[in-house]
Design an enzyme around this catalytic site. Structure first.
Site, PDB file in Angstrom:
ATOM      1  CB  CYS A  76      -0.758   0.299   1.075  1.00 28.38           C
ATOM      2  SG  CYS A  76      -2.165  -1.194   1.679  1.00 28.38           S
ATOM      3  CB  CYS A  79      -1.158   4.101  -3.803  1.00 27.69           C
ATOM      4  SG  CYS A  79      -1.131   2.942  -5.216  1.00 27.69           S
ATOM      5  CG  HIS A  80      -2.625   4.364  -0.147  1.00 30.40           C
ATOM      6  ND1 HIS A  80      -3.793   5.413  -0.325  1.00 30.40           N
ATOM      7  CD2 HIS A  80      -3.514   3.532  -0.459  1.00 30.40           C
ATOM      8  CE1 HIS A  80      -4.590   4.299  -1.072  1.00 30.40           C
ATOM      9  NE2 HIS A  80      -3.959   3.407  -0.776  1.00 30.40           N
ATOM     10  CG  MET A 117      -8.457   0.332  -3.464  1.00 26.56           C
ATOM     11  SD  MET A 117      -7.362   0.446  -2.324  1.00 26.56           S
ATOM     12  CE  MET A 117      -7.614  -0.550  -1.206  1.00 26.56           C
ATOM     13  CG  HIS A 356       8.232   8.511 -11.888  1.00 25.15           C
ATOM     14  ND1 HIS A 356       8.420   7.987 -10.558  1.00 25.15           N
ATOM     15  CD2 HIS A 356       8.707   7.476 -12.368  1.00 25.15           C
ATOM     16  CE1 HIS A 356       8.813   6.737 -10.616  1.00 25.15           C
ATOM     17  NE2 HIS A 356       9.021   6.410 -11.580  1.00 25.15           N
ATOM     18  CG  HIS A 398       7.166   5.163 -15.952  1.00 28.11           C
ATOM     19  ND1 HIS A 398       8.167   4.470 -16.973  1.00 28.11           N
ATOM     20  CD2 HIS A 398       7.070   4.998 -14.743  1.00 28.11           C
ATOM     21  CE1 HIS A 398       9.041   3.514 -15.537  1.00 28.11           C
ATOM     22  NE2 HIS A 398       8.595   4.395 -14.459  1.00 28.11           N
TER      23      HIS A 398
END
Length: 573
Positions: A76, A79-80, A117, A356, A398
């Site tokens: 997790c 992402c979080h 999600m 990124h 990306h």
């Protein structure tokens, strides 16, 4: 990696509790690709953290808390965020989660959401008991990993061979301008492979899941950094190249580079970490940490404080004694002048969230970096130290380092693929001779599908290559596509790379990261399967687009990224 199953539906999150037992159709491939990219395990899962008992949260004992913490950092945190403040995923802080309640959260975790999600429960990745555990965990006060300062860095710093004891000249017969540094992700190693003979020179122990390999300006030293923030400095002049110095600069990291500006070659190294949120400047000969700079601060746009802005990527300027440090969550590019290491000056350029990776244009003056959740590319003039433009591109760009080539109509362009859609974006990069196209999206190519990670070309090649290893369709993830630069309208040709590799087992065989040799007449690509499955490297003849060689060895465990020493040293891509 097991491919997660996904759900979709036109319901609001508030209605999720009504969705128990309901069957849903598959979501778009793009969300699968994005989450597969972000959901890699974090080294922080093994770090002991303090459990702060929140009286408003459902009770958890220490064993439950530790198990849930490990699951969170495995699945997790990418992402979080470490502190659950949100990044690609939404914030999961107690002020939000306690108000939702355990039953709501259990349904959300089990069934997922149309916004991306994963359906961790119905996919089989988490049991019902684990879903309940995670619903309670995200209502707890987020545990904070320990800081990692100079004392901790110095405790990990090792100089195996002092500079004075290293060779005074090259002691081997390898063509060190055509060596490939290949990440053996799950083995915690890299393979050094002779690009001329296609033979493995050596396997070198490194940190876990090396993210990137970088060369010193002189071309003598190879620097690699693992996701666990361990840096290895490898001397290619030695009879058998090996690590001469190492250090850990944090608990989780992605980026490393060395000083390139004239007069500073090989003098300094820099690395940025995900945790703690900071970057460290080191001695270029020994990796001795010299200066630590924090990245915590205000976000671009809304100017809200963020406690864990991760360092996403770093490049060294060829025009000034500066490092270009890209900070993910705050959406800022930092130009760090290193002429006085202990008193560096930092120029902050607000760009967009969430920064990124990126690369230089063909002149090395301009740096183009992906703001992947804004669907933009930021172009920065490193000579003038300013933002040239923010360019809208496809969904979740990306680029890796991107790819430079001469377009028949638009002149010099830089290109990127996308995790979130099938497009390949071409951006004009020549404000001198082609000002009407500079810093604009001049053309969009159609690739095979979302899930692309790397795109590549070479000044001596007429081809543009793109992978899509995170696409859920094996026919796409196990192949490479190539465009004829002189006839881009003709579309792409599919190269069945995994088939060429001749791997007999049922591994994933994801095809990832095309990379040219020094001469620009070969393209190397990894065929990446699980650590208990056979993998390989495939070498393609760039002129004929035919198979040239397959490199197999039991030691090639989960090969992913690979970097040609000459092209990496000179920023050729």
């Amino acid at each position: 990696m097991n491919k997660p199953k996904w759900i979709t539906g036109a319901f609001a999150l508030a209605m999720l509790p009504l969705a128990m037992g309901t069957a849903f159709a598959a979501d778009k491939d793009t969300s699968k690709a994005e989450t597969a990219y972000h959901a890699g395990g974090s080294p922080l899962e093994t770090i002991e953290m303090y459990q702060d008992i929140n009286p408003k949260a459902p009770p958890m004992n220490k064993a439950e808390f530790d198990k849930a913490r490990q699951i969170y950092f495995q699945r997790c945190a990418g992402c979080h965020g470490v502190l659950r403040k949100g990044a690609t995923g939404k914030p999961l802080t107690p002020d939000l989660t306690i108000a939702k309640g355990s039953e709501y959260l259990k349904v959300f975790i089990k069934y997922g959401s149309p916004a991306g999600m994963p359906n961790w429960g119905t996919s089989g990745d988490l049991t019902d008991d684990e879903v309940d555990l995670m619903a309670r965990y995200v209502q707890q006060t987020p545990p904070q990993p320990p800081e990692f300062g100079m004392k901790e860095m110095k405790a990990t710093w090792k100089v195996h061979i002092a500079p004075a004891d290293r060779p005074k000249k090259k002691m081997n017969n390898y063509n060190i301008e055509n060596i490939f540094s290949t990440t053996l992700r799950d083995a915690g190693e890299i393979a050094l492979i002779d690009g001329d003979t296609k033979k493995i020179i050596s396997i070198i122990k490194t940190g876990y899941a090396v993210h990137i390999s970088r060369m010193s300006a002189s071309g003598r030293y190879l620097f690699v950094i693992g996701r666990d923030a361990k840096i290895n400095m490898i001397d290619l002049w030695m009879e058998k190249p090996e690590t001469v110095a190492e250090v850990r600069i944090g608990l989780e990291a992605r980026s490393v580079d060395t000083s390139k500006y004239k007069g500073y070659e090989d003098k300094l190294a820099i690395a940025g970490s995900y945790w703690p949120p900071q970057y460290t400047i080191m001695n270029g000969d020994t990796l001795e940490p010299l200066k630590i700079m924090a990245t915590r601060g205000m976000t671009v746009g809304d100017q809200e404080y963020h406690p864990e802005p991760r360092v996403a990527s770093i490049v060294a300027s060829h025009f000034k004694p500066e490092f270009v440090v890209n900070v993910k969550e705050t959406g800022k590019t930092l130009l760090v002048n290193y002429t006085d290491v202990m008193n560096p000056t930092v120029k902050e350029i607000p760009t967009a969230k969430f920064l990124h990776d990126g690369g230089l244009d063909s002149t090395h003056r301009y740096f183009l970096v992906a703001a992947n959740q804004s669907n933009k590319i930021a172009a920065i003039d490193m000579k003038e130290g300013k933002l040239e433009a923010l360019i809208d591109v496809g969904k979740i760009p990306h680029p890796g380092r991107g790819a430079n080539f001469i377009h028949p109509k638009f002149g010099p362009v830089w290109s990127t693929g996308h995790l979130g859609d099938e497009s390949i974006s071409l951006i004009g990069t020549d404000p001198q001779k082609h000002p009407q196209y500079a810093w604009k999206l001049v053309e969009t190519l159609k690739g095979p599908g979302g899930g692309a990670l790397f795109i590549k070309s070479h000044p001596k090649s007429n081809h543009l290559y793109s992978d899509a290893p995170l696409n859920p369709d094996p026919a796409i993830s196990q192949s490479l596509v190539v465009f004829d630069i002189k006839n881009l309208a003709g579309g792409y040709k599919v190269l069945p790379v995994a088939e060429w590799a001749g791997i007999k087992d049922d591994g994933a065989k994801r095809v990832v990261q095309p990379e040219y040799n020094k001469a620009g007449d070969e393209v190397w690509v990894s065929v990446w399967s699980a650590k208990n499955k056979e993998s390989a490297l495939v070498v393609i003849d760039d002129k004929t687009l035919k198979l040239k060689a397959v490199i197999k060895d039991p030691r090639l465990i989960t090969p992913t990224g690979h970097f040609n020493t000459y092209n990496t040293q000179h920023d050729i891509y």
